[in-house]
Motif scaffolding. Structure first.
Motif, short mmCIF file in Angstrom:
data_model
loop_
_atom_site.label_atom_id
_atom_site.label_comp_id
_atom_site.label_asym_id
_atom_site.label_seq_id
_atom_site.Cartn_x
_atom_site.Cartn_y
_atom_site.Cartn_z
N VAL A 232 -96.62 44.83 15.86
CA VAL A 232 -95.46 45.00 16.20
C VAL A 232 -95.13 45.71 17.78
CG1 VAL A 232 -93.01 45.96 15.84
CG2 VAL A 232 -94.18 45.04 13.94
N PHE A 233 -96.00 46.67 17.85
CA PHE A 233 -96.14 47.43 19.12
C PHE A 233 -96.74 46.17 20.15
CE2 PHE A 233 -98.65 49.38 22.63
CZ PHE A 233 -97.56 50.22 22.93
N VAL A 234 -97.44 45.54 19.84
CA VAL A 234 -98.02 44.60 21.16
C VAL A 234 -97.02 43.57 21.15
CG1 VAL A 234 -99.81 42.82 21.55
CG2 VAL A 234 -100.33 45.03 20.69
N ALA A 235 -96.15 42.89 20.06
CA ALA A 235 -95.36 42.02 20.41
C ALA A 235 -94.20 42.55 21.15
CB ALA A 235 -94.73 41.73 18.58
N GLY A 236 -93.83 43.95 20.94
CA GLY A 236 -92.82 44.27 21.75
C GLY A 236 -92.95 44.68 23.17
N PHE A 237 -94.40 44.86 23.23
CA PHE A 237 -94.93 45.31 24.66
C PHE A 237 -94.92 44.39 25.48
CE2 PHE A 237 -97.34 47.49 27.78
CZ PHE A 237 -96.72 48.63 27.85
N ILE A 238 -95.37 43.21 25.27
CA ILE A 238 -95.87 42.14 26.10
C ILE A 238 -94.63 41.13 26.00
CG2 ILE A 238 -97.31 40.02 26.26
CD1 ILE A 238 -98.84 42.10 27.34
N GLY A 239 -94.08 40.96 27.30
CA GLY A 239 -92.92 40.12 27.23
C GLY A 239 -91.96 40.60 26.60
N GLU A 240 -90.75 39.71 26.72
CA GLU A 240 -89.57 40.26 26.05
C GLU A 240 -89.84 39.55 24.61
OE1 GLU A 240 -85.14 40.77 27.24
OE2 GLU A 240 -85.73 38.93 27.80
N ASN A 241 -89.05 40.25 23.31
CA ASN A 241 -89.50 39.69 22.07
C ASN A 241 -88.05 40.31 21.34
OD1 ASN A 241 -90.68 38.05 20.08
ND2 ASN A 241 -92.50 39.24 20.68
N ASN A 242 -87.76 39.34 20.30
CA ASN A 242 -86.62 39.79 19.31
C ASN A 242 -87.37 40.47 17.91
OD1 ASN A 242 -84.24 39.33 20.56
ND2 ASN A 242 -85.24 37.10 20.77
N ILE A 243 -87.36 41.60 17.88
CA ILE A 243 -87.83 42.17 16.66
C ILE A 243 -86.77 42.47 15.77
CG2 ILE A 243 -89.54 44.04 15.69
CD1 ILE A 243 -90.75 42.56 17.84
N LEU A 244 -86.98 42.00 14.54
CA LEU A 244 -85.92 42.02 13.74
C LEU A 244 -86.40 42.47 12.22
CD1 LEU A 244 -84.11 38.48 14.07
CD2 LEU A 244 -83.47 40.90 15.00
N SER A 245 -85.89 43.37 11.63
CA SER A 245 -86.26 44.12 10.36
C SER A 245 -85.65 43.40 9.20
CB SER A 245 -85.70 45.55 10.43
OG SER A 245 -86.29 46.20 11.34
N GLY A 246 -86.16 43.24 8.09
CA GLY A 246 -86.16 42.88 6.59
C GLY A 246 -86.88 42.91 5.98
N ARG A 247 -86.77 42.39 4.36
CA ARG A 247 -87.60 42.58 3.35
C ARG A 247 -88.05 41.41 2.77
NH1 ARG A 247 -87.79 47.60 1.39
NH2 ARG A 247 -86.42 49.18 2.36
N VAL A 286 -89.61 37.11 17.31
CA VAL A 286 -89.22 35.68 17.81
C VAL A 286 -88.85 35.67 19.21
CG1 VAL A 286 -87.95 33.69 17.25
CG2 VAL A 286 -88.25 35.05 15.55
N ARG A 287 -89.63 35.07 20.22
CA ARG A 287 -89.60 34.98 21.47
C ARG A 287 -88.24 34.43 21.94
NH1 ARG A 287 -93.07 38.48 23.99
NH2 ARG A 287 -95.26 38.31 23.12
N PRO A 288 -87.51 34.89 22.97
CA PRO A 288 -86.18 34.51 23.46
C PRO A 288 -86.39 32.96 23.94
CG PRO A 288 -86.49 36.60 24.30
CD PRO A 288 -87.68 36.23 23.65
N GLU A 289 -87.28 32.66 24.31
CA GLU A 289 -87.43 31.22 24.73
C GLU A 289 -87.76 30.19 23.60
OE1 GLU A 289 -91.49 32.89 25.40
OE2 GLU A 289 -89.67 33.54 25.59
N HIS A 290 -87.97 30.65 22.30
CA HIS A 290 -88.19 29.73 21.37
C HIS A 290 -86.74 29.55 20.50
CE1 HIS A 290 -92.72 30.96 20.73
NE2 HIS A 290 -92.44 30.12 21.69
N LEU A 291 -85.95 30.39 20.91
CA LEU A 291 -84.72 30.27 20.27
C LEU A 291 -83.78 28.95 21.15
CD1 LEU A 291 -83.32 33.99 20.08
CD2 LEU A 291 -84.51 32.64 18.54
N VAL A 292 -82.92 28.33 20.11
CA VAL A 292 -82.05 27.29 20.61
C VAL A 292 -80.45 27.55 20.17
CG1 VAL A 292 -83.69 25.47 20.91
CG2 VAL A 292 -82.21 25.89 18.77
N VAL A 293 -79.51 27.29 21.20
CA VAL A 293 -78.23 27.53 20.93
C VAL A 293 -77.20 26.43 20.44
CG1 VAL A 293 -78.30 29.69 22.06
CG2 VAL A 293 -77.66 27.89 23.26
N GLY A 294 -76.25 26.69 20.09
CA GLY A 294 -75.13 25.46 19.69
C GLY A 294 -75.51 24.39 18.84
N SER A 295 -75.24 23.36 19.18
CA SER A 295 -75.31 22.04 18.47
C SER A 295 -76.95 22.04 18.15
CB SER A 295 -74.93 20.94 19.24
OG SER A 295 -75.42 20.62 20.20
N ALA A 296 -77.60 22.19 19.03
CA ALA A 296 -79.29 22.25 18.74
C ALA A 296 -79.80 23.06 17.72
CB ALA A 296 -80.16 22.55 20.04
#
Length: 362
Positions: A232-247, A286-296
């Protein structure tokens, strides 16, 4: 020492007061001819590691090998290593040519050889006509070129750079990144480079070693670090990343892992690591560039609805911060054309991504 390596740190520890460990059991190899960047935040140990290799700090324990020979007890001037500092460390009373000649004179080279090598070094960093100027008569970028040439003029096998571009403006910094990389390719010299700038590390390096609290969290190529972070540390340190918690909710019939996010939405991810135990805390990235919005987003396996909390106009694209509930936010970074119209704060938005677009960490 493994074939192909020029430097090896073997079980190196460093403490200044006997209690606080700055570097802990470091084992790190540098390959012959590579451009290796030591990347980390303040206090992570990257600069201390470089200074131990240069000879300005001494390991508390362990060994540092260069070409198979221990060097930790050799003074800096006997290591045959070129060093470039952030503050340039040029002699203010000497001209450019005199600064470049200094390491050669210390090595008792002949006058003819000094003159030849200084001339070639000046050409290499494109400072022709400036050899008689003093550092105070040069710009920051020109001083950095002199510092780089001085580190290379005696043809060392290894060059160390400690945040050498930190004092330069953005445009000049990017230009110097290109210049240093070109010199590295042309000379084939091994370079070890320290920076806290992620984009600089990604742009310049063959490999990057990410430091976290005195240890290497991961060492790999820029692409591998970005796409396959080991933690998680590397994922959050290199580039921008969305880090979400769950179970974990186990796996579905197709073997995809199910994660109940803190926002109440269940998503499915391709990696099944850590899903065997239902209820186990997990994080997804999940990287911001991998997200799509709206109808897509309706065509994606995973969908989250949220509200726009903030937007930032960045010229060729828009960065939007989306509140998805449960105290969690996601950053979306898309070209302006991907939005039917510019989003406004408070507006509802649908975000989507597929199961292979992120990483899961137990």
């Amino acid at each position: 020492m493994e074939p192909g390596n020029i430097v090896e740190f073997v079980g190196v520890q460093k403490t200044y007061d006997g209690r606080t460990v700055v570097i802990e059991n470091l084992s790190l190899s540098v390959r012959q001819g590579e451009f290796l960047t030591l990347l980390g935040g303040s206090g992570s140990g990257k600069t201390t590691t470089l200074m131990m290799l240069a000879g300005f700090e001494t390991p508390t324990r362990g060994h540092i090998l260069v070409k198979g020979k221990p060097i930790e007890h050799l003074p800096p001037h006997r290591r045959g290593i070129g060093v470039v500092f952030q503050n340039y460390a040029l002699f203010p009373h000497m001209t450019v040519a005199q600064n470049l000649a200094y390491p050669l004179r210390m090595r008792k080279r002949s006058r003819e050889e000094i003159q030849s090598k200084v001339g070639k070094a000046i050409e290499m960093v494109r400072l022709e006509g400036m050899q008689n100027r003093r550092p105070s008569e040069l710009s920051g970028g020109q001083q950095q070129r002199v510092a780089l040439a001085r580190a290379l003029v005696f043809e060392p096998d290894l060059v160390l750079m400690d945040e050498p571009l930190g004092a330069l403006d953005k445009t000049l910094r990017e230009h110097m990144q290109y210049e240093i990389k070109q010199i590295h390719r042309e000379l084939g010299v091994t370079m070890v480079y320290v920076t806290h700038d992620q984009s600089e590390a990604l742009a310049m390096s063959d490999r990057i070693a990410i430091f976290e609290r005195g240890a290497v969290a991961q060492i790999a190529s820029p692409q591998e670090l970005y796409e396959q972070p080991a933690s998680v540390f590397v994922a959050g340190f290199i580039g921008e990343n969305n880090i979400l918690s769950g179970r974990s909710e186990g796996t579905d019939d197709s073997g995809r892992g199910r994660v109940l996010l803190d926002c109440g939405r269940t998503v499915r991810m391709r990696s099944a690591d850590g899903f065997a135990e239902a209820g186990r805390p997990l994080k997804i990235a999940v990287r911001p560039e991998h997200l799509v919005v709206g109808s897509a987003a309706r065509d994606r396996l995973n969908q989250c609805e949220g509200k726009i909390a903030d937007t930032t106009y960045l010229g060729d694209h828009l960065r939007a911060l989306v509140d998805i509930g449960g105290g969690q936010t996601m950053v979306v970074r898309k070209p302006l054309l991907d939005f039917a119209r510019p989003p406004v704060i408070g507006e509802k938005i649908l975000i989507g991504w597929n199961e292979g677009d992120g990483r899961v960490f137990a």
